[in-house]
Design an enzyme around this catalytic site. Structure first.
Site, PDB file in Angstrom:
ATOM      1  CG  ASP A 100      -2.444   0.920   1.475  1.00 14.97           C
ATOM      2  OD1 ASP A 100      -2.447   0.999   0.548  1.00 14.97           O
ATOM      3  OD2 ASP A 100      -2.552   1.436   2.511  1.00 14.97           O
ATOM      4  CE  LYS A 128      -5.533  -1.440  -1.019  1.00 18.54           C
ATOM      5  NZ  LYS A 128      -6.001  -0.896  -0.360  1.00 18.54           N
ATOM      6  CB  VAL A 150      -9.282  -5.620  -1.456  1.00 15.16           C
ATOM      7  CG1 VAL A 150      -9.345  -5.419  -2.208  1.00 15.16           C
ATOM      8  CG2 VAL A 150      -7.791  -5.275  -1.179  1.00 15.16           C
ATOM      9  CG  ASP A 156      -7.152  -8.167   8.393  1.00 18.80           C
ATOM     10  OD1 ASP A 156      -6.692  -7.200   8.366  1.00 18.80           O
ATOM     11  OD2 ASP A 156      -7.631  -7.660  10.357  1.00 18.80           O
ATOM     12  NE  ARG A 163      -6.131 -11.958   9.691  1.00 19.03           N
ATOM     13  CZ  ARG A 163      -5.736 -11.061   9.554  1.00 19.03           C
ATOM     14  NH1 ARG A 163      -5.142 -10.937   8.012  1.00 19.03           N
ATOM     15  NH2 ARG A 163      -5.218 -10.066   9.783  1.00 19.03           N
TER      16      ARG A 163
HETATM   17  P1  IMP Z   1       1.390  -0.439   3.791  1.00 22.87           P
HETATM   18  O1  IMP Z   1       3.078  -0.078   5.009  1.00 22.87           O
HETATM   19  O2  IMP Z   1       1.048   0.448   3.151  1.00 22.87           O
HETATM   20  O3  IMP Z   1       2.229  -1.177   2.103  1.00 22.87           O
HETATM   21  O4  IMP Z   1       0.642  -1.102   4.474  1.00 22.87           O
HETATM   22  C1  IMP Z   1       0.825  -2.514   4.161  1.00 22.87           C
HETATM   23  C2  IMP Z   1      -0.316  -3.514   4.973  1.00 22.87           C
HETATM   24  O5  IMP Z   1      -1.515  -2.770   5.289  1.00 22.87           O
HETATM   25  C3  IMP Z   1      -1.256  -4.735   4.345  1.00 22.87           C
HETATM   26  O6  IMP Z   1       0.433  -5.749   5.212  1.00 22.87           O
HETATM   27  C4  IMP Z   1      -1.804  -5.016   5.020  1.00 22.87           C
HETATM   28  O7  IMP Z   1      -2.371  -5.444   6.440  1.00 22.87           O
HETATM   29  C5  IMP Z   1      -2.495  -3.459   4.879  1.00 22.87           C
HETATM   30  N1  IMP Z   1      -3.636  -3.736   4.390  1.00 22.87           N
HETATM   31  C6  IMP Z   1      -3.327  -2.278   3.342  1.00 22.87           C
HETATM   32  N2  IMP Z   1      -4.865  -2.304   1.979  1.00 22.87           N
HETATM   33  C7  IMP Z   1      -5.234  -3.111   2.906  1.00 22.87           C
HETATM   34  C8  IMP Z   1      -6.563  -3.946   2.500  1.00 22.87           C
HETATM   35  O8  IMP Z   1      -7.351  -2.897   1.241  1.00 22.87           O
HETATM   36  N3  IMP Z   1      -7.103  -4.824   3.293  1.00 22.87           N
HETATM   37  C9  IMP Z   1      -6.530  -5.440   4.129  1.00 22.87           C
HETATM   38  N4  IMP Z   1      -5.158  -4.418   4.592  1.00 22.87           N
HETATM   39  C10 IMP Z   1      -4.641  -3.734   3.930  1.00 22.87           C
END
Ligand code: IMP
Ligand code: MG
Length: 172
Positions: A100, A128, A150, A156, A163
């Site tokens: 993300d 994303k 999602v 989750d 999940r």
């Molecule tokens: P990042 O550090 O922002 O890249 O976060 C990644 C983490 O955010 C993932 O491992 C998920 O646990 C959570 N996450 C991000 N987007 C979603 C989503 O759309 N659904 C569920 N969990 C998400």
């Protein structure tokens, strides 16, 4: 009640795992792979994908948490459960559920790099790209998705449920 819409079916995930598994098999000729699955969300994908990797594979697990509200991560990433294995000299493949902002994977990759593995690659089930805040090289992406929340196939809802859905759905 939030509205749930099918985004990626179980058949599509399975087919993509088979293709990616073949690609990874080719890339690691003559090598073993030390898979590091990021708990909890990546376990469904990690199991499915690694069945299609025709190389010796070992597993370890790590838990990271990024702080913020339930659907958006903040800047701070902490390791809540570290690895059991020594990764020095190993070819690491980090498997994540979704990238993300990129903060979690950036933090994990930098941390593991200090432990002197032979190589580190990243494989994520979902990406994303529109949401990226931190630059991180991702080697394998199963599916690029739009900026929507999602659930399913490991991911989750805000309360830790959903999940175990065998497909990926958007929640709005
Ligand atoms: P990042 O550090 O922002 O890249 O976060 C990644 C983490 O955010 C993932 O491992 C998920 O646990 C959570 N996450 C991000 N987007 C979603 C989503 O759309 N659904 C569920 N969990 C998400
Ligand atoms: Mg996660």
């Amino acid at each position: 009640m939030a509205n749930m819409t099918m985004l990626i079916t179980e058949e599509e995930i399975d087919k993509r795992c088979s293709d990616l598994g073949m690609e990874i098999t080719k890339a690691y000729e003559g090598k073993s792979i030390h898979v590091i699955a990021v708990l909890t969300g990546s376990v469904f994908f990690a199991c499915e994908l690694t069945k299609y990797i025709m190389r010796p594979v070992t597993f370890d697990f790590i838990t990271a948490a990024s702080y913020g509200n339930s659907t958006e991560s903040s800047g701070e990433v902490k390791v809540l459960k570290d690895l059991i294995s020594d990764v020095e000299g190993k070819d690491i493949l980090i498997i994540e559920d979704i990238i993300d902002s990129g903060r979690t994977l950036k933090k994990l990759k930098d941390m593991l790099q200090e432990r002197k593995p032979n190589s580190i690659k990243i494989c994520t089930m979902l990406d994303k790209p529109e949401r990226r805040v931190v630059d991180v090289d991702v080697d394998y992406v199963a599916f690029k998705i739009p900026d929507k929340f999602v659930v399913g196939y490991g991911l989750d809802y805000t309360d830790g449920t959903m999940r175990n859905l065998p497909y990926i759905a958007t929640m709005e």
